[in-house]
Structure formats: C-alpha cells, structure tokens
Design an enzyme around this catalytic site. Structure first.
Site, PDB file in Angstrom:
ATOM      1  N   TYR A  14      23.889   7.609 -71.344  1.00 15.15           N
ATOM      2  CA  TYR A  14      22.746   7.070 -72.097  1.00 15.15           C
ATOM      3  C   TYR A  14      23.187   6.360 -73.368  1.00 15.15           C
ATOM      4  CZ  TYR A  14      18.407   7.044 -74.805  1.00 15.15           C
ATOM      5  OH  TYR A  14      17.339   6.671 -75.572  1.00 15.15           O
ATOM      6  N   GLN A  15      24.004   7.043 -74.176  1.00 16.27           N
ATOM      7  CA  GLN A  15      24.363   6.485 -75.503  1.00 16.27           C
ATOM      8  C   GLN A  15      25.162   5.193 -75.359  1.00 16.27           C
ATOM      9  OE1 GLN A  15      23.023   8.669 -77.685  1.00 16.27           O
ATOM     10  NE2 GLN A  15      23.895  10.710 -77.447  1.00 16.27           N
ATOM     11  N   ASP A  57      16.133   4.425 -79.991  1.00 17.71           N
ATOM     12  CA  ASP A  57      16.562   5.599 -79.228  1.00 17.71           C
ATOM     13  C   ASP A  57      15.532   6.699 -79.442  1.00 17.71           C
ATOM     14  OD1 ASP A  57      17.796   7.676 -77.979  1.00 17.71           O
ATOM     15  OD2 ASP A  57      19.359   7.945 -79.489  1.00 17.71           O
TER      16      ASP A  57
HETATM   17  N1  SPD Z   1      13.134  12.192 -71.216  1.00 17.17           N
HETATM   18  C1  SPD Z   1      14.044  12.228 -72.335  1.00 17.17           C
HETATM   19  C2  SPD Z   1      14.349  10.905 -72.901  1.00 17.17           C
HETATM   20  C3  SPD Z   1      15.226  11.038 -74.116  1.00 17.17           C
HETATM   21  C4  SPD Z   1      15.707   9.752 -74.660  1.00 17.17           C
HETATM   22  N2  SPD Z   1      16.355   9.880 -75.945  1.00 17.17           N
HETATM   23  C5  SPD Z   1      17.516  10.690 -75.952  1.00 17.17           C
HETATM   24  C6  SPD Z   1      18.211  10.707 -77.276  1.00 17.17           C
HETATM   25  C7  SPD Z   1      19.681  10.713 -77.127  1.00 17.17           C
HETATM   26  N3  SPD Z   1      20.322  10.052 -78.209  1.00 17.17           N
END
Ligand code: SPD
Length: 342
Positions: free
Chosen positions: A115-116, A210
C-alpha cells in the site's frame, strides 16, 4: 501553537482547527479506557477482538457486509481511545504487528509495503523531480518513508487529524514511522480539509491522501469540495493520489469519486489498484488525477525509483512494470470506471 520534538526532527503541531471529535459515550468513555497511551487490553465493541472466536481479530464493518477477514491474535499490545477513534495494536500470528482504527485494519508489518509504496510511487514517478509534497492522513509515517526516497523533494508537509495514531506508530511500528525522522518533514496535527483551505494556491507538486475508510473522521476526504481544495493547492500539472477503496466492494463509492474528479481535475483521471492481503477483498484502489498544465501520463512513469541505486532501504513491492500494470482493470471495473475516467 504548540510544538513537540520526539525524535530530534522538526515536528510541529499547528493551530489549524481540529474538528469532528468523537462524541463521548454515555458512560463517559469506553469502559474506562483512558485517552492516553495504555498497554492494558480493554476490548471495546469497536476493537474487532472476536467475542465468538476467542483469540481472533475479525474485521466487521457495514462497509463490507456479510464478510469478516480474521487474523489470529498472539497478544494485544495497545488499546486506547483518541478524540476521534479507537486505536489498537496487536501481535498477529502471521502478519506481524497490526494497527487497527475503529476495528478496521490500517496496516500490518508484513504487507504494508504494497500500500505505502504504491500510493506514493504511482504519483511521484509520474512527474519529473517533485519538490513539494503534501500528505493528508498517513499518521503512521509509511508514506513519508516512501516520499523521503526522492532526492528532488525539498519539503514534505503532513496533516494528520489524530495525534494518537502518530504516537502509537512511533512506539510500535518504528520501521514505518521512520518517515517522521526525515528533516524535510513538517507534521501538522489537525483537520486536512481546513489545512488545505489555508494553503496558498499552486503550492504542491503532489498531494497524497492516505485516509482510512469514509466512515468516521475521513468521510469528508471523499467528497467533492475536498477534491476542489486539493486541485487548488496543486501547481499546473500537479498530481494527487487518493485511497480509493475496492472494486469488489465499493464500486458505487468509486464511481462517485471518478465522476467528481472528472469535473474538478482537467488533466488526467485514472484508477489504479494493488493487492493488499489484509485489506477487505484483498485489494485496494487509488484515484490518480492531474491538474490542467503539463500533461501527465500516469500509465507510463517518467522516473524509475526502483532503479535508483542510492536507496538505502530497497523497495519491497513497487517497480516500473507494476506501475503500468496497476492501471489494467478487470472487465467489469473497466466498464464501470473506464466510461467515467479519461
Ligand atoms: N480499509 C482500510 C483502508 C486503509 C487505508 N489507509 C491505510 C493507512 C496506511 N498508511
């Protein structure tokens, strides 16, 4: 204006208004869980610690009705209640430590890289030499860690509403919160919507949103006026990348975001996605948009951060091939989104 300095880096707490604090529960709090950092387990109704499956965390939310991904819990390391949400950290059997807000997984040590790295490098590798970058949300510091890889970046601002998220991340996720140690970072604790309104027009090359899901403190970050403020804060040809939920679960939300973004951003508007095993449906999407100005072709990155030999921490997930592939959509999503994105 108050200031705090936990790691010798410049960390400022701004005087931007902090809004939408949670209303106190009628019992005056959550069964006595204090507002300050605590390591005493106290499993609230929002924690996700399953009352029916002892020793397991189950992620239950109206945002994904009828399903609940579960992780085996070795130990609850922290549980507290901030002004905005319940905050929990637990040690899982198979994904390392896990950060949970209001019962929803935000990151695990094992898969946070997906994700990051994607939410950061998809936008920043799409423009030449970004200098000023703003993060809205991102209080765990992981996106900061990724932005810090760019030697062209001179200034990194972050506006996170919940200071407990920052404190807990520094305490339990040092490899993620390491992003706060970069001297280019200025931390503002406050409301991202208000912060953006106060920003001078055309300030940033890139904005990364984010956020958590649009139930709770992040709700406004999915609405049209917020996107208009982001566009105003970007220079011509500047880029934004926002967390944009799952094509399996939230197509209605995604279609709304795409429609709003097409009205507001006069450059490119594209949806990308990545796998994250511990997020609902195992994936999450990103909305990438650019403002009118120099053309941005998100599908073909102009910079290869993965080939930059000066990186002290190698990238775990992102590479240039994944960058372009992230914009390929399954047919059902292509029909729904493609007709609205250009
Ligand atoms: N369903 C959860 C989505 C979370 C997205 N943000 C996550 C933060 C990580 N830096």
């Amino acid at each position: 204006m108050a200031a705090e300095n936990n790691n010798n880096n410049v960390v400022q707490v701004s005087d931007f208004p902090v809004k939408r604090p949670r209303e106190e529960e009628q019992d005056g709090g959550q069964n006595g869980v204090p507002d300050t950092l605590s390591t005493q387990p106290n499993h609230s109704q929002h924690s996700g610690i399953s009352p029916v499956l002892p020793g397991w965390f189950s992620e239950i939310s109206p945002m994904w009705p009828g399903e609940a991904h579960s992780l085996k819990v070795e130990k609850v390391l922290f549980e507290g209640k901030s002004d905005y949400q319940n905050v929990m950290v637990f040690q899982s059997s198979t994904y390392g430590k896990v950060l949970v807000l209001d019962g929803v997984i935000q990151l695990t040590e094992r898969d946070e890289c997906a994700y990051q790295e994607m939410i950061t490098h998809l936008p920043l590798c799409s423009i030449p030499k970004p200098k000023k970058v703003l993060v809205i949300g991102g209080g765990d510091g992981g996106v900061l860690r990724e932005i810090a890889r760019y030697s062209s970046v001179e200034k990194i601002d972050i506006c996170e509403i919940d200071k407990m998220v920052v404190e807990v991340s520094k305490q339990f996720f040092p490899d993620v919160a390491v992003g706060f140690e970069d001297p280019r970072v200025t931390l503002n604790i406050g409301d991202g919507v208000a912060f953006l309104k106060a920003v001078e027009e055309g300030t940033y090359d890139a904005v990364i949103v984010d956020s958590s899901d649009p139930i709770g403190p992040a709700q406004e970050l999915f609405e049209k006026p917020f996107f208009a403020s982001v566009a105003r804060a970007l220079r011509p040809g500047g880029v934004v990348c926002t967390q944009a939920e799952s094509i399996w679960l939230h197509m209605d939300i995604i279609e709304g975001i795409v429609a709003n973004c097409r009205q507001i951003f006069k450059g490119s508007v594209n949806y990308a996605w990545t796998t994250v095993p511990t997020y609902p449906s195992g994936m999450i999407g990103f909305m990438l948009c650019s403002t009118e100005g120099p053309t941005v072709d998100f599908l073909n990155p102009v910079y290869s951060i993965d080939e930059d030999d000066s990186q002290t921490r190698p990238l775990k997930f992102y590479n240039s091939e994944l960058h372009s592939a992230a914009f390929c959509l399954p047919s059902f999503a292509k029909r729904a989104i493609g007709s609205k994105a250009k």
